[in-house]
Every structure is written in C-alpha cells, then in structure tokens.
Design an enzyme around this catalytic site. Structure first.
Site, PDB file in Angstrom:
ATOM      1  N   CYS A   3      -0.413  10.767   0.701  1.00  0.00           N
ATOM      2  CA  CYS A   3       0.079   9.787   1.670  1.00  0.00           C
ATOM      3  C   CYS A   3      -0.125   8.368   1.162  1.00  0.00           C
ATOM      4  O   CYS A   3       0.827   7.668   0.844  1.00  0.00           O
ATOM      5  CB  CYS A   3      -0.659   9.960   2.986  1.00  0.00           C
ATOM      6  SG  CYS A   3      -0.638  11.635   3.543  1.00  0.00           S
TER       7      CYS A   3
HETATM    8  N1  SAJ Z   1     -10.113   5.775  -0.287  1.00  0.00           N
HETATM    9  C1  SAJ Z   1     -10.827   4.776  -0.955  1.00  0.00           C
HETATM   10  N2  SAJ Z   1     -11.501   3.850  -0.223  1.00  0.00           N
HETATM   11  C2  SAJ Z   1     -11.486   3.858   1.155  1.00  0.00           C
HETATM   12  C3  SAJ Z   1     -10.741   4.885   1.816  1.00  0.00           C
HETATM   13  C4  SAJ Z   1     -10.062   5.823   1.081  1.00  0.00           C
HETATM   14  O1  SAJ Z   1     -10.852   4.738  -2.192  1.00  0.00           O
HETATM   15  O2  SAJ Z   1     -12.128   2.997   1.772  1.00  0.00           O
HETATM   16  C5  SAJ Z   1      -9.354   6.749  -1.070  1.00  0.00           C
HETATM   17  C6  SAJ Z   1      -9.754   8.168  -0.782  1.00  0.00           C
HETATM   18  O3  SAJ Z   1     -10.816   8.564  -1.638  1.00  0.00           O
HETATM   19  C7  SAJ Z   1      -8.460   8.929  -1.092  1.00  0.00           C
HETATM   20  C8  SAJ Z   1      -7.366   7.945  -0.708  1.00  0.00           C
HETATM   21  O4  SAJ Z   1      -7.988   6.647  -0.678  1.00  0.00           O
HETATM   22  O5  SAJ Z   1      -8.370   9.195  -2.478  1.00  0.00           O
HETATM   23  C9  SAJ Z   1      -6.718   8.259   0.650  1.00  0.00           C
HETATM   24  O6  SAJ Z   1      -7.765   8.335   1.558  1.00  0.00           O
HETATM   25  P1  SAJ Z   1      -7.522   8.452   3.172  1.00  0.00           P
HETATM   26  O7  SAJ Z   1      -8.866   8.391   3.815  1.00  0.00           O
HETATM   27  O8  SAJ Z   1      -6.519   7.477   3.615  1.00  0.00           O
HETATM   28  O9  SAJ Z   1      -7.048   9.928   3.348  1.00  0.00           O
HETATM   29  P2  SAJ Z   1      -5.674  10.714   3.521  1.00  0.00           P
HETATM   30  O10 SAJ Z   1      -4.632  10.170   2.621  1.00  0.00           O
HETATM   31  O11 SAJ Z   1      -6.004  12.160   3.447  1.00  0.00           O
HETATM   32  O12 SAJ Z   1      -5.262  10.528   5.040  1.00  0.00           O
HETATM   33  C10 SAJ Z   1      -4.611   9.433   5.442  1.00  0.00           C
HETATM   34  C11 SAJ Z   1      -5.124   9.265   6.872  1.00  0.00           C
HETATM   35  N3  SAJ Z   1      -6.471   8.699   6.780  1.00  0.00           N
HETATM   36  C12 SAJ Z   1      -7.052   7.859   7.620  1.00  0.00           C
HETATM   37  O13 SAJ Z   1      -6.453   7.241   8.467  1.00  0.00           O
HETATM   38  C13 SAJ Z   1      -8.553   7.727   7.528  1.00  0.00           C
HETATM   39  C14 SAJ Z   1      -4.118   8.510   7.579  1.00  0.00           C
HETATM   40  O14 SAJ Z   1      -3.955   7.282   6.925  1.00  0.00           O
HETATM   41  C15 SAJ Z   1      -2.846   9.313   7.673  1.00  0.00           C
HETATM   42  O15 SAJ Z   1      -2.833  10.013   8.905  1.00  0.00           O
HETATM   43  C16 SAJ Z   1      -2.681  10.299   6.556  1.00  0.00           C
HETATM   44  O16 SAJ Z   1      -3.202   9.689   5.401  1.00  0.00           O
HETATM   45  C17 SAJ Z   1      -1.215  10.645   6.452  1.00  0.00           C
HETATM   46  O17 SAJ Z   1      -0.923  11.827   6.537  1.00  0.00           O
HETATM   47  O18 SAJ Z   1      -0.396   9.731   6.333  1.00  0.00           O
END
Ligand code: SAJ
Length: 445
Positions: A283
């Site tokens: 995502c």
């Molecule tokens: N990450 C970082 N630093 C942060 C947060 C995340 O490096 O502070 C990295 C994570 O390790 C990962 C990536 O970013 O590799 C994505 O992380 P994520 O927490 O956004 O996780 P996703 O992609 O599984 O889920 C996201 C959902 N997450 C949150 O809102 C917390 C949301 O944005 C959406 O519902 C989902 O993508 C989607 O399906 O679009």
C-alpha cells in the site's frame, strides 16, 4: 424521467429491505487480506456470502474453513464455511445470485511503476456479464481518483443497464492495517462515495448493517478515492521525513529515536513516525504513485510525493552503508563477512514480505560480496528475484558466528535477550532494543 426515478426508487427500496432482512446475497471479489475479512464479517452479520477468487487454493481453503489471513479468527471462518453462510468459487456466473458485490482486488504498479488496474477492469467485466437490475457494486481497491466513474462505470454500463437507475455503483476504500490488534474491518470507520445519491444511500446501508464503525458518506466516488490515497500518502511523506531525520542525525551523532520521543511530548500538532530500513507493503510504497500518475494528466508534478519516494527508496542503501561502516570499525570488509538479517517481513508481526526493503538490502549486500543469513519468526522461506530463499533458525551459534547481526523487522517473537547476548555486533534499524539492556557492540539506525 418519471419512469427512471420510479424504477430507481423501486430498486433502492428493494435493496434496503433485503439488506435489513439479511436476505441479500453478498458477493466479494478478491479473497485476500481485504476481501476475506469483509466476507467473514458479512457472513457473521447473517448474509449469505459468495466469495470469488482466481486462486483455486484460496477457494479450497475458504470452503474447507481453513483460515489464511492473520487478522481473521480461525473459528469464525470455520463456522461460516461449515454453515454454508460463506462459500467461495471461481465461477463468476454465481453473480446472478448476488445482490451486492464488493471488488477487493489488488491495484499494484507495473514494471514502469504505472498503475496496473487490470485486476479491477477484469473484475468489472465479469460483474458486467452478470449484472442485473437492482444490483449494488462497490469498488474497495485503493486506486487513483476517477477510477470508479471513468473505468468501472462504463464497463458496467456496457451491459445495457444504466448506473443510478438500473444498478448502484459506489467507491468505499478498504482500511485494513495487517497485524493491528485494535482496529479491524468491523470497527474501522468506513468512507462511502456513490455515483448518485441513491448509490451512496444503498452502499451506506450495506456497511451500516455489517460494520460497527461509523459510515462517512462523501459527495462522489472521486472524493472517496482521493481521501484514501491522501491517508496513505500522508504516511509515505511523514515516514520519509523520519528517514531523512535519521540520516541527518546519524551524521550529526544524534540519537533520532530520542529526538522523536522528545517531540512526542508535544500533546498537539505532532504525530510520531519512525525511521526504518525502507518502506514495504502493498500500500504505502505504491498508492501515492497512483496519484502521481493521475496528476500528470492534469499537467501537475507531485514533487513532494516523488521526493519522499526517493528518500524512502534510499533507505536500503543507507542501511548497507552503515553495515559497511560498522564492519569497518571492526576491521572487517563487507566482502567475505557474514551478515545476519533478523526479519524479511515488511513490518513487525506480519508474514508478508511484498515490497519489503529487506529484499533490496540482501541484494546490495550480496553485490558487495557478503554472505547473508535471514531468520524470520513469521516467514520460513521467501522468493527473491525468482529464487527461493530459506530462512534459518535463530540460534546463539549463528548469532556468534555472524560478523554482524541486523534487526530489520522488529517481530515481537524474536528473543532479543539472546540476540543481545550472542551477537558479535548488533545493528538495530527498528529500535527494537529500546526497552532492553544494550550489548556493548550495539548500533542504532
Ligand atoms: N513504516 C515506517 N515507519 C513508520 C511506519 C511504517 O518505516 O513510522 C514502514 C513499515 O515498516 C512498513 C511500511 O512503512 O514497511 C508500511 O507500514 P504501515 O504501518 O503503513 O502498514 P501497511 O502498509 O500494512 O498498512 C497501511 C495501513 N496502516 C496504518 O494506517 C497504520 C493503512 O495505511 C492502510 O489501511 C493500509 O496500509 C492499506 O491497505 O492501504
């Protein structure tokens, strides 16, 4: 005109009644981390649900009640399958029985990093084949603003039926955070945007009957499509800022994690994001570039989004550069050294490694002549560049034998005491050791 509105109101009233009485048959196309939880929730709400997927393995597992999505309670799926409340098929002809269908298929980028909406288009074509008067179609896949009205609507109207009169069409973005133990499909607020007011009202009724979270209706599918992209682009850009701070703090000898913790004491106007080895998942690294692509059609260059992408994409290289510096301090070249990576999943406590930055870190290390071991508490093996790679069991011997151990995914299931005690040198890219006694040869991103 009168005839159309009478027809529309009749279909709307009929759908509302079916939804309220639980006699509506619900379809879900795409039984992945978005579609299957939605199908289970709709079945638990009392509807008969037909799941559609192209993968026979998923269809078989659903029909046998065997769960494959971490966020679903195994027993829930088993019960829905055993009762016949939920069944799966690859035969789209069953859409003839369906009153309301949600399309939850992937929207990846192609090899040129352009939106690949082929799964959405194919699903819409299958729905169009069996579209019947009074049916509701909701697109849930994350996509660029305009997809529902410019792409899906014409495909559905090729059936000869008219949107807003003969059938209803809306966009409602999925909001699934894999591994999130607090928010799930059932309790997360839902945004809905219909092509017409009647479309919005019918789609809103579907979600209100099934979900506990609020349902927020917006004025059009494009608003709903754009808000979803905005949500994820917001994360993408803020993670990039955290990564840029990490790179700068590393050069300045400042602990970026202490900086973020201190900034978080501000009770308003700040939201913590954290640096890491890069941006993974299907995502966040992808969705913003759906917007970038669409913006070009409006002759606008989304510079901030693209710059954030450059920073996030540079993190694997930064991590490998830091590994080289740490080994160098210990008088060891990367070439010939053994680098032990803990975690290949794209984030903690998930078994998914799609777009994981660790895949790139492995490639960069091997290009420099390092031997790479990988352990992951959720993933026994993974494919990289078409080659199957086996993860190794985490042992004290391996930790001691490696020239450097790198925490790349901060899974809860790792034995961090053992890791700290046995590693020759420990590089923590996730601040996983924040609560623990740091070993002597400990390095933080
Ligand atoms: N990450 C970082 N630093 C942060 C947060 C995340 O490096 O502070 C990295 C994570 O390790 C990962 C990536 O970013 O590799 C994505 O992380 P994520 O927490 O956004 O996780 P996703 O992609 O599984 O889920 C996201 C959902 N997450 C949150 O809102 C917390 C949301 O944005 C959406 O519902 C989902 O993508 C989607 O399906 O679009």
């Amino acid at each position: 005109m009168l005839q159309e509105s009478v027809k529309r109101d009749h279909y709307k009233a009929a759908m509302m009644e079916k939804l309220h009485s639980r006699t509506a048959v619900i379809g879900v196309i795409g039984l992945g981390y978005v579609g299957l939880p939605l199908a289970v929730e709709k079945a638990k709400a009392g509807y008969h649900v037909i799941g559609f997927d192209v993968q026979a393995s998923k269809i078989d597992m659903v029909n046998q009640g065997v769960n494959y999505i971490g966020d679903i309670v195994d027993e829930d799926l088993r019960a829905m399958a055993q009762s016949g409340q939920l069944r799966a098929t690859s035969d789209y002809a069953f859409l003839k029985e369906v009153d309301a269908v949600a399309i939850c298929v992937p929207t990846p980028l192609d090899t040129y990093r352009q939106p690949d909406t082929s799964y959405v288009e194919q699903s819409a074509r299958e729905v169009a084949r069996f579209l019947h008067p009074g049916m509701l179609v909701v697109l849930e896949s994350t996509t660029y603003p305009g997809t529902t009205e410019e792409l899906v609507k014409p495909i559905l109207e090729s059936s000869g039926l008219t949107c807003g009169e003969d059938f209803f069409l809306a966009y409602s973005p999925e909001r699934v955070d894999p591994g999130n133990r607090t928010f799930n499909t059932k309790n997360t607020p839902k945004v809905v945007g219909g092509v017409t007011d009647a479309c919005s009202q019918v789609a809103e009724a579907l979600y209100r009957e099934v979900l506990d979270g609020s349902v927020h209706v917006v004025s059009s599918p494009a608003v709903a499509e754009m808000e979803k992209i905005y949500e994820n682009t917001f994360r993408h850009i803020n993670i990039a800022l955290a990564n840029e701070m990490a790179i700068l703090c590393s050069r300045m000898g400042i602990n970026v994690w202490d900086v973020i913790e201190a900034a978080q004491t501000k009770p308003y106007g700040f939201m913590a994001f954290y640096p890491g080895p890069g941006l993974g998942g299907h995502c966040i690294p992808i969705d913003p570039f759906y917007l970038t692509w669409k913006a070009r059609k409006y002759n606008y260059h989304t510079r901030l989004i693209e710059l954030a992408g450059e920073i996030n994409h540079a993190m694997p290289e930064f991590v490998v550069q830091r590994i080289g510096e740490i080994l160098n301090e210990r008088k060891k070249p990367i070439h010939g050294s053994t680098v032990y990576l803990l975690g290949v999943a794209y984030k903690k406590d998930v078994d998914d490694y799609r777009e994981s930055p660790v895949l790139e870190i492995i490639g960069l290390l091997e290009q420099r002549g390092a031997r790479v071991w990988v352990s992951d508490t959720h993933i026994p093996s993974f494919k990289r560049q078409g080659k199957l790679c086996e993860c190794v069991p985490l042992t004290s011997e391996r930790l001691a034998a490696a020239d450097i151990t790198v925490i790349t995914t901060d899974h809860s299931g790792f034995d961090y005491e053992r890791i700290a005690a046995s590693s020759a040198a420990l590089f923590d890219t996730r601040n996983a050791m924040r609560e623990l006694q740091k070993p002597e040869r400990y390095y933080l991103l």
